[in-house]
Design a protein around this motif. Sequence first.
Motif, short mmCIF file in Angstrom:
data_model
loop_
_atom_site.label_atom_id
_atom_site.label_comp_id
_atom_site.label_asym_id
_atom_site.label_seq_id
_atom_site.Cartn_x
_atom_site.Cartn_y
_atom_site.Cartn_z
N GLY A 25 0.78 -1.22 0.00
CA GLY A 25 0.00 0.00 0.00
C GLY A 25 0.82 1.27 0.00
O GLY A 25 0.27 2.36 -0.19
N ARG A 26 2.09 1.17 0.23
CA ARG A 26 3.01 2.31 0.16
C ARG A 26 4.34 1.80 -0.37
O ARG A 26 4.68 0.64 -0.23
N THR A 27 5.10 2.71 -0.98
CA THR A 27 6.42 2.39 -1.50
C THR A 27 7.46 2.77 -0.47
O THR A 27 7.55 3.94 -0.07
N VAL A 28 8.25 1.80 -0.04
CA VAL A 28 9.14 2.04 1.10
C VAL A 28 10.18 3.12 0.80
O VAL A 28 10.63 3.82 1.70
N SER A 29 10.57 3.27 -0.46
CA SER A 29 11.59 4.27 -0.77
C SER A 29 11.04 5.69 -0.64
O SER A 29 11.82 6.65 -0.57
N ARG A 30 9.74 5.85 -0.58
CA ARG A 30 9.11 7.16 -0.48
C ARG A 30 8.68 7.51 0.93
O ARG A 30 8.07 8.57 1.14
N HIS A 31 8.99 6.64 1.88
CA HIS A 31 8.57 6.87 3.25
C HIS A 31 9.68 6.46 4.21
O HIS A 31 10.49 5.59 3.90
N THR A 32 9.69 7.09 5.38
CA THR A 32 10.57 6.64 6.44
C THR A 32 9.94 5.41 7.11
O THR A 32 8.75 5.43 7.46
N VAL A 33 10.72 4.38 7.24
CA VAL A 33 10.28 3.16 7.91
C VAL A 33 11.17 2.95 9.14
O VAL A 33 12.39 3.10 9.05
N GLY A 34 10.55 2.64 10.23
CA GLY A 34 11.31 2.49 11.47
C GLY A 34 11.08 1.16 12.14
O GLY A 34 10.05 0.50 11.92
N TRP A 35 12.04 0.77 12.95
CA TRP A 35 11.93 -0.40 13.81
C TRP A 35 11.92 0.09 15.26
O TRP A 35 12.76 0.90 15.65
N PHE A 36 10.99 -0.43 16.01
CA PHE A 36 10.89 -0.16 17.43
C PHE A 36 10.79 -1.50 18.15
O PHE A 36 10.50 -2.53 17.52
N ARG A 37 11.01 -1.49 19.43
CA ARG A 37 10.86 -2.72 20.19
C ARG A 37 10.24 -2.43 21.54
O ARG A 37 10.34 -1.33 22.07
N GLN A 38 9.61 -3.46 22.08
CA GLN A 38 8.96 -3.32 23.37
C GLN A 38 9.23 -4.58 24.19
O GLN A 38 8.82 -5.68 23.82
N ALA A 39 9.94 -4.38 25.28
CA ALA A 39 10.22 -5.46 26.22
C ALA A 39 9.10 -5.52 27.27
O ALA A 39 8.41 -4.52 27.49
N PRO A 40 8.92 -6.65 27.92
CA PRO A 40 7.86 -6.76 28.92
C PRO A 40 7.97 -5.68 29.99
O PRO A 40 9.05 -5.45 30.55
N GLY A 41 6.87 -5.00 30.25
CA GLY A 41 6.84 -3.98 31.28
C GLY A 41 7.47 -2.66 30.90
O GLY A 41 7.59 -1.76 31.74
N ARG A 42 7.86 -2.53 29.65
CA ARG A 42 8.52 -1.30 29.22
C ARG A 42 7.76 -0.67 28.05
O ARG A 42 6.99 -1.35 27.37
N GLU A 43 8.04 0.58 27.82
CA GLU A 43 7.42 1.26 26.70
C GLU A 43 8.13 0.90 25.40
O GLU A 43 9.29 0.48 25.40
N ARG A 44 7.41 1.09 24.31
CA ARG A 44 8.00 0.86 23.01
C ARG A 44 9.11 1.89 22.78
O ARG A 44 8.92 3.09 23.00
N GLU A 45 10.26 1.41 22.32
CA GLU A 45 11.40 2.29 22.13
C GLU A 45 11.97 2.20 20.72
O GLU A 45 11.88 1.16 20.06
N PHE A 46 12.55 3.29 20.32
CA PHE A 46 13.15 3.39 18.99
C PHE A 46 14.38 2.50 18.89
O PHE A 46 15.20 2.43 19.82
N VAL A 47 14.50 1.83 17.73
CA VAL A 47 15.68 1.01 17.43
C VAL A 47 16.44 1.60 16.25
O VAL A 47 17.64 1.87 16.33
#
Length: 127
Positions: A25-47
Amino acid sequence: VQLQAFGGGSVPPGESLRLSCTVSGRTVSRHTVGWFRQAPGREREFVSNIRRSAYGGSGNYADSVKGRFTISRDTAKNTVYLQMNSLKFEDTAVYYCGLAERHLAAPMTRTVDFDYWGPGTLVTVSS
């Protein structure tokens, strides 16, 4: 717009995994794509994120993964990868990929900067 993350698993410390984020539905080269992670009991954080090609297509990393993780993009497959080397116990988390609809000059390391998310993939680093 749909995102699907693949590649999680259980590995011992020091090993590697490669995560994939396939976008429709979107072209990845035209958008910023990010990875985040969430450990148990913690907030989602930028990777990591990879900026749209018009902004140079550069990768950015959290300090905790710099030098160990590498983000890349395959435009033919419309997929963004996260190569994770030298995994540590503290890398254990559910990893999510997100796509930003807006084009911001800011670093785009906040969850609110991203508009679409896929279901996560679990990475467990355990001996």
